[in-house]
Design a protein around this motif. Structure first.
Motif, PDB file in Angstrom:
ATOM      1  N   ALA A 166       0.742  -1.331  -0.091  1.00 34.70           N
ATOM      2  CA  ALA A 166       0.136  -0.047  -0.072  1.00 34.70           C
ATOM      3  C   ALA A 166       0.811   1.374   0.064  1.00 34.70           C
ATOM      4  O   ALA A 166       0.147   2.318  -0.444  1.00 34.70           O
ATOM      5  N   ALA A 167       2.148   1.048   0.641  1.00 35.40           N
ATOM      6  CA  ALA A 167       2.995   2.201   0.457  1.00 35.40           C
ATOM      7  C   ALA A 167       3.784   2.531  -0.843  1.00 35.40           C
ATOM      8  O   ALA A 167       4.978   2.976  -0.856  1.00 35.40           O
ATOM      9  N   ASP A 168       3.433   1.621  -1.895  1.00 37.72           N
ATOM     10  CA  ASP A 168       4.053   1.819  -3.149  1.00 37.72           C
ATOM     11  C   ASP A 168       5.304   1.222  -3.201  1.00 37.72           C
ATOM     12  O   ASP A 168       6.106   1.218  -4.207  1.00 37.72           O
ATOM     13  N   CYS A 169       5.486   0.143  -2.353  1.00 36.57           N
ATOM     14  CA  CYS A 169       6.728  -0.581  -2.592  1.00 36.57           C
ATOM     15  C   CYS A 169       6.708  -1.859  -3.660  1.00 36.57           C
ATOM     16  O   CYS A 169       5.394  -2.247  -3.715  1.00 36.57           O
ATOM     17  N   GLY A 170       7.976  -2.172  -4.228  1.00 42.16           N
ATOM     18  CA  GLY A 170       7.737  -3.207  -5.059  1.00 42.16           C
ATOM     19  C   GLY A 170       7.351  -4.503  -4.379  1.00 42.16           C
ATOM     20  O   GLY A 170       7.664  -4.565  -3.171  1.00 42.16           O
ATOM     21  N   PRO A 171       7.212  -5.571  -5.233  1.00 41.02           N
ATOM     22  CA  PRO A 171       6.632  -6.994  -4.668  1.00 41.02           C
ATOM     23  C   PRO A 171       7.909  -7.378  -3.809  1.00 41.02           C
ATOM     24  O   PRO A 171       7.943  -7.821  -2.779  1.00 41.02           O
ATOM     25  N   ALA A 172       9.108  -7.324  -4.334  1.00 42.50           N
ATOM     26  CA  ALA A 172      10.139  -7.740  -3.719  1.00 42.50           C
ATOM     27  C   ALA A 172      10.595  -7.099  -2.735  1.00 42.50           C
ATOM     28  O   ALA A 172      11.054  -7.379  -1.516  1.00 42.50           O
ATOM     29  N   GLU A 173      10.796  -5.712  -2.776  1.00 39.65           N
ATOM     30  CA  GLU A 173      10.887  -4.694  -1.763  1.00 39.65           C
ATOM     31  C   GLU A 173      10.078  -5.084  -0.577  1.00 39.65           C
ATOM     32  O   GLU A 173      10.575  -4.978   0.688  1.00 39.65           O
ATOM     33  N   ALA A 197      17.766 -16.776  -1.356  1.00 35.30           N
ATOM     34  CA  ALA A 197      17.223 -16.283  -2.704  1.00 35.30           C
ATOM     35  C   ALA A 197      17.883 -15.390  -3.338  1.00 35.30           C
ATOM     36  O   ALA A 197      18.347 -15.358  -4.672  1.00 35.30           O
ATOM     37  N   ALA A 198      18.147 -14.278  -2.681  1.00 32.71           N
ATOM     38  CA  ALA A 198      19.114 -13.032  -3.401  1.00 32.71           C
ATOM     39  C   ALA A 198      20.522 -13.527  -3.621  1.00 32.71           C
ATOM     40  O   ALA A 198      20.913 -13.299  -4.804  1.00 32.71           O
ATOM     41  N   THR A 199      21.152 -14.376  -2.976  1.00 38.18           N
ATOM     42  CA  THR A 199      22.314 -15.058  -3.349  1.00 38.18           C
ATOM     43  C   THR A 199      22.357 -15.802  -4.244  1.00 38.18           C
ATOM     44  O   THR A 199      23.276 -15.639  -5.307  1.00 38.18           O
ATOM     45  N   ASP A 200      21.414 -16.574  -4.542  1.00 34.71           N
ATOM     46  CA  ASP A 200      21.335 -17.435  -5.761  1.00 34.71           C
ATOM     47  C   ASP A 200      20.613 -16.840  -6.877  1.00 34.71           C
ATOM     48  O   ASP A 200      20.444 -17.473  -7.952  1.00 34.71           O
ATOM     49  N   ARG A 201      20.532 -15.385  -6.781  1.00 34.32           N
ATOM     50  CA  ARG A 201      19.751 -14.606  -7.976  1.00 34.32           C
ATOM     51  C   ARG A 201      18.409 -15.252  -8.367  1.00 34.32           C
ATOM     52  O   ARG A 201      18.222 -15.157  -9.501  1.00 34.32           O
ATOM     53  N   LEU A 202      17.514 -15.420  -7.416  1.00 37.82           N
ATOM     54  CA  LEU A 202      16.266 -16.023  -7.771  1.00 37.82           C
ATOM     55  C   LEU A 202      15.189 -15.072  -7.126  1.00 37.82           C
ATOM     56  O   LEU A 202      15.781 -14.128  -6.153  1.00 37.82           O
ATOM     57  N   PRO A 203      14.000 -14.914  -7.589  1.00 40.62           N
ATOM     58  CA  PRO A 203      12.806 -14.014  -6.866  1.00 40.62           C
ATOM     59  C   PRO A 203      12.919 -14.331  -5.506  1.00 40.62           C
ATOM     60  O   PRO A 203      12.771 -15.547  -5.180  1.00 40.62           O
ATOM     61  N   PRO A 204      12.342 -13.397  -4.773  1.00 43.56           N
ATOM     62  CA  PRO A 204      12.239 -13.722  -3.261  1.00 43.56           C
ATOM     63  C   PRO A 204      10.954 -14.885  -3.041  1.00 43.56           C
ATOM     64  O   PRO A 204      11.046 -15.585  -2.076  1.00 43.56           O
ATOM     65  N   VAL A 223       1.513 -16.828   0.511  1.00 42.93           N
ATOM     66  CA  VAL A 223       2.358 -15.574   0.330  1.00 42.93           C
ATOM     67  C   VAL A 223       3.078 -15.639  -0.977  1.00 42.93           C
ATOM     68  O   VAL A 223       3.216 -14.648  -1.765  1.00 42.93           O
ATOM     69  N   ALA A 224       3.733 -16.662  -0.985  1.00 43.89           N
ATOM     70  CA  ALA A 224       4.787 -16.685  -2.434  1.00 43.89           C
ATOM     71  C   ALA A 224       4.001 -16.629  -3.583  1.00 43.89           C
ATOM     72  O   ALA A 224       4.327 -15.902  -4.489  1.00 43.89           O
ATOM     73  N   ASP A 225       2.893 -17.220  -3.798  1.00 39.04           N
ATOM     74  CA  ASP A 225       1.949 -17.424  -4.904  1.00 39.04           C
ATOM     75  C   ASP A 225       1.380 -16.016  -5.099  1.00 39.04           C
ATOM     76  O   ASP A 225       1.484 -15.395  -6.311  1.00 39.04           O
ATOM     77  N   ILE A 226       0.767 -15.385  -4.111  1.00 36.60           N
ATOM     78  CA  ILE A 226       0.223 -14.162  -4.175  1.00 36.60           C
ATOM     79  C   ILE A 226       1.364 -12.871  -4.602  1.00 36.60           C
ATOM     80  O   ILE A 226       1.163 -12.295  -5.749  1.00 36.60           O
ATOM     81  N   MET A 227       2.609 -13.024  -4.069  1.00 39.34           N
ATOM     82  CA  MET A 227       3.490 -11.891  -4.490  1.00 39.34           C
ATOM     83  C   MET A 227       4.106 -12.346  -6.113  1.00 39.34           C
ATOM     84  O   MET A 227       4.521 -11.638  -6.647  1.00 39.34           O
ATOM     85  N   LEU A 229       2.436 -13.496  -8.310  1.00 39.51           N
ATOM     86  CA  LEU A 229       1.346 -13.018  -9.244  1.00 39.51           C
ATOM     87  C   LEU A 229       1.499 -11.502  -9.237  1.00 39.51           C
ATOM     88  O   LEU A 229       1.438 -10.845 -10.493  1.00 39.51           O
ATOM     89  N   SER A 230       1.644 -10.898  -8.043  1.00 39.07           N
ATOM     90  CA  SER A 230       2.047  -9.305  -8.236  1.00 39.07           C
ATOM     91  C   SER A 230       3.409  -9.101  -9.016  1.00 39.07           C
ATOM     92  O   SER A 230       3.392  -8.154  -9.933  1.00 39.07           O
ATOM     93  N   GLY A 231       4.294  -9.889  -8.723  1.00 35.09           N
ATOM     94  CA  GLY A 231       5.696  -9.602  -9.276  1.00 35.09           C
ATOM     95  C   GLY A 231       5.702  -9.797 -10.955  1.00 35.09           C
ATOM     96  O   GLY A 231       6.296  -9.196 -11.885  1.00 35.09           O
ATOM     97  N   THR A 232       4.891 -10.741 -11.369  1.00 31.66           N
ATOM     98  CA  THR A 232       5.330 -11.155 -12.730  1.00 31.66           C
ATOM     99  C   THR A 232       3.801 -10.331 -13.804  1.00 31.66           C
ATOM    100  O   THR A 232       4.169  -9.945 -14.781  1.00 31.66           O
TER     101      THR A 232
END
Length: 294
Positions: A166-173, A197-204, A223-227, A229-232
Protein backbone atom coordinates in the motif's frame (compact mmCIF):
# COMPACT_ATOMS: atom_id res chain seq x y z
CA UNK A 1 25.29 -49.82 57.21
CA UNK A 2 25.03 -48.70 53.60
CA UNK A 3 27.21 -50.65 51.23
CA UNK A 4 29.89 -48.57 49.45
CA UNK A 5 28.94 -50.33 46.23
CA UNK A 6 25.42 -48.96 46.58
CA UNK A 7 26.83 -45.46 47.10
CA UNK A 8 28.98 -45.83 43.97
CA UNK A 9 26.01 -47.11 41.99
CA UNK A 10 23.89 -44.18 43.11
CA UNK A 11 26.66 -41.74 42.18
CA UNK A 12 27.01 -43.32 38.75
CA UNK A 13 23.25 -43.07 38.21
CA UNK A 14 23.24 -39.40 39.25
CA UNK A 15 26.18 -38.67 36.95
CA UNK A 16 24.38 -40.38 34.07
CA UNK A 17 21.23 -38.32 34.65
CA UNK A 18 23.31 -35.12 34.82
CA UNK A 19 25.07 -35.95 31.54
CA UNK A 20 21.74 -36.78 29.87
CA UNK A 21 20.18 -33.47 31.00
CA UNK A 22 23.26 -31.57 29.80
CA UNK A 23 23.06 -33.21 26.37
CA UNK A 24 19.32 -32.55 25.98
CA UNK A 25 19.63 -28.87 26.97
CA UNK A 26 19.31 -26.55 23.94
CA UNK A 27 22.73 -25.67 22.57
CA UNK A 28 23.82 -22.09 21.79
CA UNK A 29 23.43 -20.95 18.16
CA UNK A 30 26.05 -22.35 15.82
CA UNK A 31 27.55 -19.84 13.40
CA UNK A 32 28.47 -22.62 10.98
CA UNK A 33 24.86 -23.79 10.71
CA UNK A 34 23.69 -20.19 10.17
CA UNK A 35 26.11 -19.80 7.27
CA UNK A 36 25.08 -23.18 5.86
CA UNK A 37 21.49 -21.94 5.65
CA UNK A 38 22.67 -19.15 3.35
CA UNK A 39 25.12 -21.23 1.30
CA UNK A 40 23.87 -24.78 1.18
CA UNK A 41 26.14 -27.26 -0.50
CA UNK A 42 24.90 -30.43 -2.22
CA UNK A 43 24.31 -33.29 0.19
CA UNK A 44 26.76 -35.55 -1.63
CA UNK A 45 29.73 -33.28 -0.90
CA UNK A 46 30.48 -33.45 2.81
CA UNK A 47 32.90 -30.90 4.18
CA UNK A 48 35.63 -31.58 6.68
CA UNK A 49 33.58 -29.65 9.26
CA UNK A 50 31.46 -32.77 9.75
CA UNK A 51 34.46 -34.36 11.46
CA UNK A 52 34.29 -31.68 14.14
CA UNK A 53 30.71 -32.48 15.08
CA UNK A 54 30.02 -33.62 18.67
CA UNK A 55 30.17 -37.32 19.24
CA UNK A 56 26.41 -37.65 19.60
CA UNK A 57 25.84 -35.95 16.24
CA UNK A 58 28.35 -38.29 14.61
CA UNK A 59 26.49 -41.17 16.25
CA UNK A 60 23.23 -39.84 14.83
CA UNK A 61 24.78 -39.47 11.36
CA UNK A 62 25.70 -43.14 11.39
CA UNK A 63 22.24 -44.05 12.72
CA UNK A 64 20.54 -42.36 9.76
CA UNK A 65 21.60 -45.31 7.62
CA UNK A 66 19.71 -47.81 9.77
CA UNK A 67 17.02 -49.69 7.82
CA UNK A 68 13.51 -48.53 8.64
CA UNK A 69 14.60 -45.28 10.29
CA UNK A 70 11.84 -42.70 9.80
CA UNK A 71 12.92 -39.06 9.98
CA UNK A 72 10.17 -36.39 10.33
CA UNK A 73 11.99 -33.78 8.26
CA UNK A 74 9.26 -31.13 8.33
CA UNK A 75 8.78 -31.40 12.08
CA UNK A 76 12.52 -31.17 12.64
CA UNK A 77 12.71 -28.15 10.34
CA UNK A 78 9.98 -26.43 12.37
CA UNK A 79 11.95 -26.79 15.61
CA UNK A 80 15.30 -26.21 13.84
CA UNK A 81 16.79 -29.57 14.83
CA UNK A 82 19.00 -31.67 12.62
CA UNK A 83 18.14 -35.27 11.68
CA UNK A 84 21.48 -36.37 13.14
CA UNK A 85 20.61 -34.90 16.55
CA UNK A 86 17.15 -36.49 16.40
CA UNK A 87 18.60 -39.92 15.59
CA UNK A 88 21.21 -39.51 18.33
CA UNK A 89 18.42 -38.91 20.85
CA UNK A 90 16.59 -42.03 19.65
CA UNK A 91 19.70 -44.19 19.95
CA UNK A 92 20.62 -42.82 23.39
CA UNK A 93 17.11 -43.26 24.78
CA UNK A 94 16.93 -46.79 23.40
CA UNK A 95 20.32 -47.63 24.93
CA UNK A 96 19.27 -46.26 28.31
CA UNK A 97 16.06 -48.30 28.21
CA UNK A 98 18.00 -51.44 27.28
CA UNK A 99 20.56 -51.08 30.07
CA UNK A 100 18.28 -49.75 32.82
CA UNK A 101 16.80 -53.13 33.93
CA UNK A 102 20.27 -54.68 34.12
CA UNK A 103 21.47 -51.75 36.20
CA UNK A 104 18.52 -52.14 38.58
CA UNK A 105 19.26 -55.86 38.98
CA UNK A 106 22.94 -55.10 39.67
CA UNK A 107 22.06 -52.51 42.33
CA UNK A 108 19.56 -54.88 43.93
CA UNK A 109 22.21 -57.59 44.06
CA UNK A 110 24.68 -55.22 45.71
CA UNK A 111 22.21 -54.28 48.46
CA UNK A 112 21.33 -57.92 49.10
CA UNK A 113 18.03 -58.23 47.21
CA UNK A 114 17.72 -60.93 44.61
CA UNK A 115 15.83 -60.19 41.40
CA UNK A 116 15.18 -62.74 38.66
CA UNK A 117 17.63 -62.70 35.78
CA UNK A 118 14.66 -62.71 33.42
CA UNK A 119 13.84 -59.11 34.43
CA UNK A 120 16.50 -57.45 32.22
CA UNK A 121 15.94 -59.98 29.46
CA UNK A 122 12.23 -59.16 29.24
CA UNK A 123 12.05 -55.55 30.36
CA UNK A 124 15.21 -54.41 28.53
CA UNK A 125 13.92 -54.76 24.94
CA UNK A 126 10.53 -53.35 25.94
CA UNK A 127 12.08 -50.24 27.52
CA UNK A 128 14.46 -49.92 24.57
CA UNK A 129 11.48 -49.83 22.20
CA UNK A 130 9.74 -47.30 24.42
CA UNK A 131 12.89 -45.17 24.53
CA UNK A 132 13.18 -45.37 20.74
CA UNK A 133 9.67 -43.88 20.40
CA UNK A 134 10.03 -41.17 23.05
CA UNK A 135 11.91 -38.66 20.81
CA UNK A 136 9.18 -39.00 18.16
CA UNK A 137 6.54 -37.94 20.68
CA UNK A 138 8.71 -35.08 21.96
CA UNK A 139 9.42 -33.77 18.46
CA UNK A 140 5.74 -34.05 17.48
CA UNK A 141 4.68 -31.99 20.51
CA UNK A 142 7.35 -29.34 19.98
CA UNK A 143 6.58 -29.15 16.26
CA UNK A 144 2.87 -28.65 16.95
CA UNK A 145 3.62 -25.69 19.20
CA UNK A 146 6.17 -24.32 16.74
CA UNK A 147 3.69 -24.58 13.86
CA UNK A 148 1.15 -22.51 15.77
CA UNK A 149 3.82 -19.89 16.43
CA UNK A 150 4.79 -19.89 12.75
CA UNK A 151 1.19 -19.43 11.65
CA UNK A 152 0.73 -16.44 13.95
CA UNK A 153 3.94 -14.96 12.57
CA UNK A 154 2.85 -15.55 8.97
CA UNK A 155 -0.47 -13.80 9.66
CA UNK A 156 1.45 -10.77 10.91
CA UNK A 157 3.82 -11.01 7.94
CA UNK A 158 0.86 -10.95 5.52
CA UNK A 159 -0.40 -7.74 7.11
CA UNK A 160 3.05 -6.14 6.94
CA UNK A 161 3.51 -7.07 3.29
CA UNK A 162 0.09 -5.62 2.50
CA UNK A 163 1.03 -2.35 4.22
CA UNK A 164 4.32 -2.19 2.29
CA UNK A 165 2.46 -2.73 -0.97
CA UNK A 166 0.00 0.00 0.00
CA UNK A 167 3.03 2.29 0.48
CA UNK A 168 3.96 1.72 -3.21
CA UNK A 169 6.87 -0.64 -2.51
CA UNK A 170 7.66 -3.18 -5.19
CA UNK A 171 6.77 -6.83 -4.58
CA UNK A 172 10.35 -7.92 -3.83
CA UNK A 173 11.06 -4.86 -1.71
CA UNK A 174 7.79 -5.32 0.20
CA UNK A 175 8.74 -8.88 1.13
CA UNK A 176 12.19 -7.83 2.36
CA UNK A 177 11.07 -4.76 4.30
CA UNK A 178 8.22 -6.65 5.97
CA UNK A 179 10.60 -9.44 7.00
CA UNK A 180 13.04 -6.92 8.48
CA UNK A 181 10.43 -5.66 10.96
CA UNK A 182 10.05 -8.77 13.12
CA UNK A 183 12.59 -10.27 15.49
CA UNK A 184 11.05 -13.68 16.15
CA UNK A 185 11.98 -17.09 14.82
CA UNK A 186 9.43 -16.88 11.99
CA UNK A 187 10.77 -13.61 10.64
CA UNK A 188 14.36 -14.79 11.02
CA UNK A 189 13.66 -17.88 8.91
CA UNK A 190 11.88 -15.75 6.30
CA UNK A 191 14.82 -13.33 6.16
CA UNK A 192 17.21 -16.25 5.72
CA UNK A 193 15.08 -17.61 2.87
CA UNK A 194 14.96 -14.22 1.14
CA UNK A 195 18.69 -13.69 1.54
CA UNK A 196 19.40 -17.17 0.20
CA UNK A 197 17.21 -16.47 -2.82
CA UNK A 198 19.00 -13.16 -3.42
CA UNK A 199 22.37 -14.93 -3.16
CA UNK A 200 21.23 -17.47 -5.76
CA UNK A 201 19.81 -14.63 -7.93
CA UNK A 202 16.28 -15.96 -7.66
CA UNK A 203 13.04 -14.03 -7.07
CA UNK A 204 12.20 -13.70 -3.36
CA UNK A 205 8.94 -15.62 -3.76
CA UNK A 206 10.95 -18.63 -4.90
CA UNK A 207 12.81 -18.49 -1.58
CA UNK A 208 9.50 -18.36 0.28
CA UNK A 209 8.21 -21.31 -1.72
CA UNK A 210 11.29 -23.36 -0.83
CA UNK A 211 10.87 -22.48 2.84
CA UNK A 212 7.16 -23.38 2.69
CA UNK A 213 7.99 -26.81 1.26
CA UNK A 214 10.68 -27.34 3.89
CA UNK A 215 8.37 -26.45 6.78
CA UNK A 216 5.13 -27.78 5.30
CA UNK A 217 3.27 -24.48 5.79
CA UNK A 218 0.53 -23.79 3.24
CA UNK A 219 -0.06 -20.13 4.26
CA UNK A 220 3.56 -19.30 3.48
CA UNK A 221 3.11 -20.94 0.08
CA UNK A 222 0.08 -18.68 -0.40
CA UNK A 223 2.25 -15.63 0.30
CA UNK A 224 4.73 -16.76 -2.35
CA UNK A 225 1.96 -17.38 -4.90
CA UNK A 226 0.29 -14.02 -4.27
CA UNK A 227 3.53 -12.07 -4.53
CA UNK A 228 4.60 -14.01 -7.63
CA UNK A 229 1.34 -12.93 -9.25
CA UNK A 230 2.06 -9.35 -8.26
CA UNK A 231 5.66 -9.47 -9.44
CA UNK A 232 5.05 -11.11 -12.81
CA UNK A 233 1.64 -9.71 -13.80
CA UNK A 234 1.58 -6.50 -11.78
CA UNK A 235 -1.68 -7.46 -10.06
CA UNK A 236 -2.98 -5.44 -7.11
CA UNK A 237 -2.68 -7.78 -4.15
CA UNK A 238 -3.42 -5.53 -1.16
CA UNK A 239 -6.96 -6.80 -0.66
CA UNK A 240 -5.88 -10.38 -1.35
CA UNK A 241 -3.14 -10.22 1.29
CA UNK A 242 -5.47 -8.68 3.88
CA UNK A 243 -8.16 -11.27 3.13
CA UNK A 244 -5.66 -14.15 3.47
CA UNK A 245 -4.38 -12.74 6.75
CA UNK A 246 -7.94 -12.39 8.05
CA UNK A 247 -8.75 -15.95 7.03
CA UNK A 248 -5.59 -17.29 8.71
CA UNK A 249 -6.38 -15.44 11.93
CA UNK A 250 -9.90 -16.88 11.80
CA UNK A 251 -8.49 -20.40 11.45
CA UNK A 252 -6.16 -19.85 14.40
CA UNK A 253 -9.00 -18.43 16.50
CA UNK A 254 -11.19 -21.42 15.67
CA UNK A 255 -8.40 -23.78 16.75
CA UNK A 256 -7.96 -21.85 20.01
CA UNK A 257 -11.69 -22.02 20.70
CA UNK A 258 -11.77 -25.76 19.97
CA UNK A 259 -8.81 -26.29 22.29
CA UNK A 260 -10.50 -24.21 25.01
CA UNK A 261 -13.72 -26.22 24.67
CA UNK A 262 -11.76 -29.45 24.93
CA UNK A 263 -10.02 -28.24 28.07
CA UNK A 264 -13.37 -27.18 29.54
CA UNK A 265 -14.83 -30.61 28.86
CA UNK A 266 -11.87 -32.24 30.56
CA UNK A 267 -12.58 -30.19 33.68
CA UNK A 268 -16.14 -31.49 33.97
CA UNK A 269 -15.18 -34.81 35.56
CA UNK A 270 -12.76 -33.35 38.18
CA UNK A 271 -15.29 -30.62 39.00
CA UNK A 272 -18.07 -33.16 39.43
CA UNK A 273 -15.88 -35.35 41.62
CA UNK A 274 -14.91 -32.37 43.78
CA UNK A 275 -18.57 -31.39 44.17
CA UNK A 276 -19.51 -34.92 45.26
CA UNK A 277 -16.64 -34.96 47.73
CA UNK A 278 -17.66 -31.63 49.27
CA UNK A 279 -21.29 -32.76 49.46
CA UNK A 280 -20.25 -35.97 51.21
CA UNK A 281 -18.17 -34.04 53.73
CA UNK A 282 -21.07 -31.73 54.49
CA UNK A 283 -23.76 -34.43 54.67
CA UNK A 284 -21.75 -37.10 56.51
CA UNK A 285 -21.85 -35.57 60.05
CA UNK A 286 -25.62 -35.08 59.98
CA UNK A 287 -26.19 -38.50 58.45
CA UNK A 288 -23.92 -40.10 61.03
CA UNK A 289 -25.84 -38.45 63.87
CA UNK A 290 -29.16 -39.59 62.41
CA UNK A 291 -28.05 -43.20 62.06
CA UNK A 292 -26.57 -43.39 65.53
CA UNK A 293 -29.44 -41.85 67.47
CA UNK A 294 -30.44 -44.24 70.27
Amino acid sequence: MISPWAVLAGGAAAAGVAVLVAELRPAPPDLGQALDRLHRAPADHRSDGDQRLPWYDRLGESGLRLPGARIPHQQLALINRTPARFMAHKLLFALIGLLLPGYVVAVATLVGSELPVAVPLLAGPLLALLGWLVPDAIVAGEAKEAKTEYLHGIAAYLELVALERAADCGPAEALRRAAAVGRGTVFRRIRDALERAATDRLPPWDGLETLAEELGLTPLQDVADIMRLSGTDGAAVYDTLRARAKGLRGELLAEDLARANTDSERMVAPGTLLTLLMTSLIVFPALYQMLNVT
